[in-house]
Scaffold this motif. Structure first.
Motif, PDB file in Angstrom:
ATOM      1  N   VAL A  22       0.632  -1.413   0.234  1.00 51.33           N
ATOM      2  CA  VAL A  22      -0.019  -0.022  -0.054  1.00 51.33           C
ATOM      3  C   VAL A  22       0.929   1.290  -0.045  1.00 51.33           C
ATOM      4  CG1 VAL A  22      -1.600   1.206   1.355  1.00 51.33           C
ATOM      5  CG2 VAL A  22      -1.958  -1.226   1.051  1.00 51.33           C
ATOM      6  N   SER A  23       2.213   1.106   0.771  1.00 50.43           N
ATOM      7  CA  SER A  23       2.865   2.449   0.788  1.00 50.43           C
ATOM      8  C   SER A  23       3.590   2.633  -0.626  1.00 50.43           C
ATOM      9  CB  SER A  23       4.099   2.132   1.672  1.00 50.43           C
ATOM     10  OG  SER A  23       3.492   1.950   3.073  1.00 50.43           O
ATOM     11  N   GLU A  24       3.560   1.585  -1.444  1.00 50.40           N
ATOM     12  CA  GLU A  24       4.232   1.846  -2.859  1.00 50.40           C
ATOM     13  C   GLU A  24       3.280   2.440  -3.694  1.00 50.40           C
ATOM     14  OE1 GLU A  24       6.553   2.048  -6.177  1.00 50.40           O
ATOM     15  OE2 GLU A  24       7.202   1.724  -3.945  1.00 50.40           O
ATOM     16  N   LEU A  25       1.927   1.950  -3.534  1.00 54.83           N
ATOM     17  CA  LEU A  25       0.781   2.754  -4.257  1.00 54.83           C
ATOM     18  C   LEU A  25       0.660   4.096  -3.954  1.00 54.83           C
ATOM     19  CD1 LEU A  25      -2.169   0.000  -4.125  1.00 54.83           C
ATOM     20  CD2 LEU A  25      -0.494   0.541  -6.166  1.00 54.83           C
ATOM     21  N   ASP A  31       3.951  10.660  -6.866  1.00 54.66           N
ATOM     22  CA  ASP A  31       4.903  11.006  -7.846  1.00 54.66           C
ATOM     23  C   ASP A  31       3.889  11.357  -9.044  1.00 54.66           C
ATOM     24  OD1 ASP A  31       6.906  10.283  -6.505  1.00 54.66           O
ATOM     25  OD2 ASP A  31       7.165   8.661  -7.313  1.00 54.66           O
ATOM     26  N   ALA A  32       2.786  10.724  -9.369  1.00 54.58           N
ATOM     27  CA  ALA A  32       1.977  10.841 -10.446  1.00 54.58           C
ATOM     28  C   ALA A  32       1.196  12.264 -10.208  1.00 54.58           C
ATOM     29  CB  ALA A  32       0.653   9.979 -10.553  1.00 54.58           C
ATOM     30  N   VAL A  33       0.788  12.665  -9.003  1.00 58.13           N
ATOM     31  CA  VAL A  33       0.186  14.120  -9.036  1.00 58.13           C
ATOM     32  C   VAL A  33       1.269  15.269  -9.308  1.00 58.13           C
ATOM     33  CG1 VAL A  33      -0.564  15.660  -7.137  1.00 58.13           C
ATOM     34  CG2 VAL A  33      -1.786  13.301  -7.288  1.00 58.13           C
ATOM     35  N   ALA A  39       2.007  11.850 -17.373  1.00 55.63           N
ATOM     36  CA  ALA A  39       2.854  10.924 -16.922  1.00 55.63           C
ATOM     37  C   ALA A  39       2.156   9.709 -16.082  1.00 55.63           C
ATOM     38  CB  ALA A  39       3.835  11.407 -15.701  1.00 55.63           C
ATOM     39  N   GLU A  40       1.020   9.977 -15.402  1.00 49.59           N
ATOM     40  CA  GLU A  40       0.202   8.790 -14.941  1.00 49.59           C
ATOM     41  C   GLU A  40      -0.164   8.002 -16.146  1.00 49.59           C
ATOM     42  OE1 GLU A  40      -1.640   6.168 -12.484  1.00 49.59           O
ATOM     43  OE2 GLU A  40       0.276   7.369 -12.303  1.00 49.59           O
ATOM     44  N   GLN A  41      -0.688   8.537 -17.219  1.00 48.62           N
ATOM     45  CA  GLN A  41      -1.224   7.773 -18.271  1.00 48.62           C
ATOM     46  C   GLN A  41      -0.266   7.017 -18.877  1.00 48.62           C
ATOM     47  OE1 GLN A  41      -3.104  10.779 -20.664  1.00 48.62           O
ATOM     48  NE2 GLN A  41      -4.954  11.169 -19.307  1.00 48.62           N
ATOM     49  N   GLU A  42       1.073   7.545 -19.067  1.00 49.39           N
ATOM     50  CA  GLU A  42       2.203   6.980 -19.748  1.00 49.39           C
ATOM     51  C   GLU A  42       2.479   5.716 -18.781  1.00 49.39           C
ATOM     52  OE1 GLU A  42       4.993   5.503 -22.315  1.00 49.39           O
ATOM     53  OE2 GLU A  42       3.416   7.241 -22.791  1.00 49.39           O
ATOM     54  N   ARG A  43       2.447   5.804 -17.404  1.00 48.08           N
ATOM     55  CA  ARG A  43       2.878   4.863 -16.695  1.00 48.08           C
ATOM     56  C   ARG A  43       1.742   3.578 -16.680  1.00 48.08           C
ATOM     57  NH1 ARG A  43       1.442   2.186 -12.376  1.00 48.08           N
ATOM     58  NH2 ARG A  43      -0.248   3.677 -11.877  1.00 48.08           N
ATOM     59  N   LEU A  44       0.695   3.873 -16.792  1.00 45.46           N
ATOM     60  CA  LEU A  44      -0.494   3.062 -17.010  1.00 45.46           C
ATOM     61  C   LEU A  44      -0.266   2.142 -18.150  1.00 45.46           C
ATOM     62  CD1 LEU A  44      -3.477   4.849 -15.474  1.00 45.46           C
ATOM     63  CD2 LEU A  44      -2.375   2.940 -14.641  1.00 45.46           C
ATOM     64  N   ARG A  45      -0.118   2.963 -19.317  1.00 45.00           N
ATOM     65  CA  ARG A  45       0.273   2.194 -20.692  1.00 45.00           C
ATOM     66  C   ARG A  45       1.254   1.385 -20.614  1.00 45.00           C
ATOM     67  NH1 ARG A  45      -1.430   7.426 -22.917  1.00 45.00           N
ATOM     68  NH2 ARG A  45       0.860   8.113 -22.897  1.00 45.00           N
TER      69      ARG A  45
END
Length: 76
Positions: A22-25, A31-33, A39-45
């Motif tokens: 959970v800490s990693e999430l 980081d995404a915010v 950047a978050e969309q790229e990480r999800l892709r």
């Protein structure tokens, strides 16, 4: 920092599915915010692409060696 019981339960389920803590999430979310929505969309892709890797079979025994030839055949 305090989370609602529902938020914490949802984070625990997501962490279990992803195989992280959970800490990693929470660190990833912060980081995404800080980086912004692109950047978050790229990480999800990237995560979806890694999850898909190796899940499909071409039926071709030489695909690794001849992938350029197969691609050229498909494009022409």
């Amino acid at each position: 920092m305090q989370l609602t019981e529902e938020q914490l339960a949802a984070l625990k389920r997501l962490a279990a599915r992803r195989g992280v803590s959970v800490s990693e999430l929470v660190r990833q979310a912060v980081d995404a915010v800080l980086r912004g929505p692109q950047a978050e969309q790229e990480r999800l892709r990237r995560e979806r692409a890694r999850a898909a890797a190796g899940r499909f079979r071409s039926g071709l025994g030489d695909l690794a060696e001849a992938h350029d030839r197969y691609l050229l055949e498909d494009l022409t």
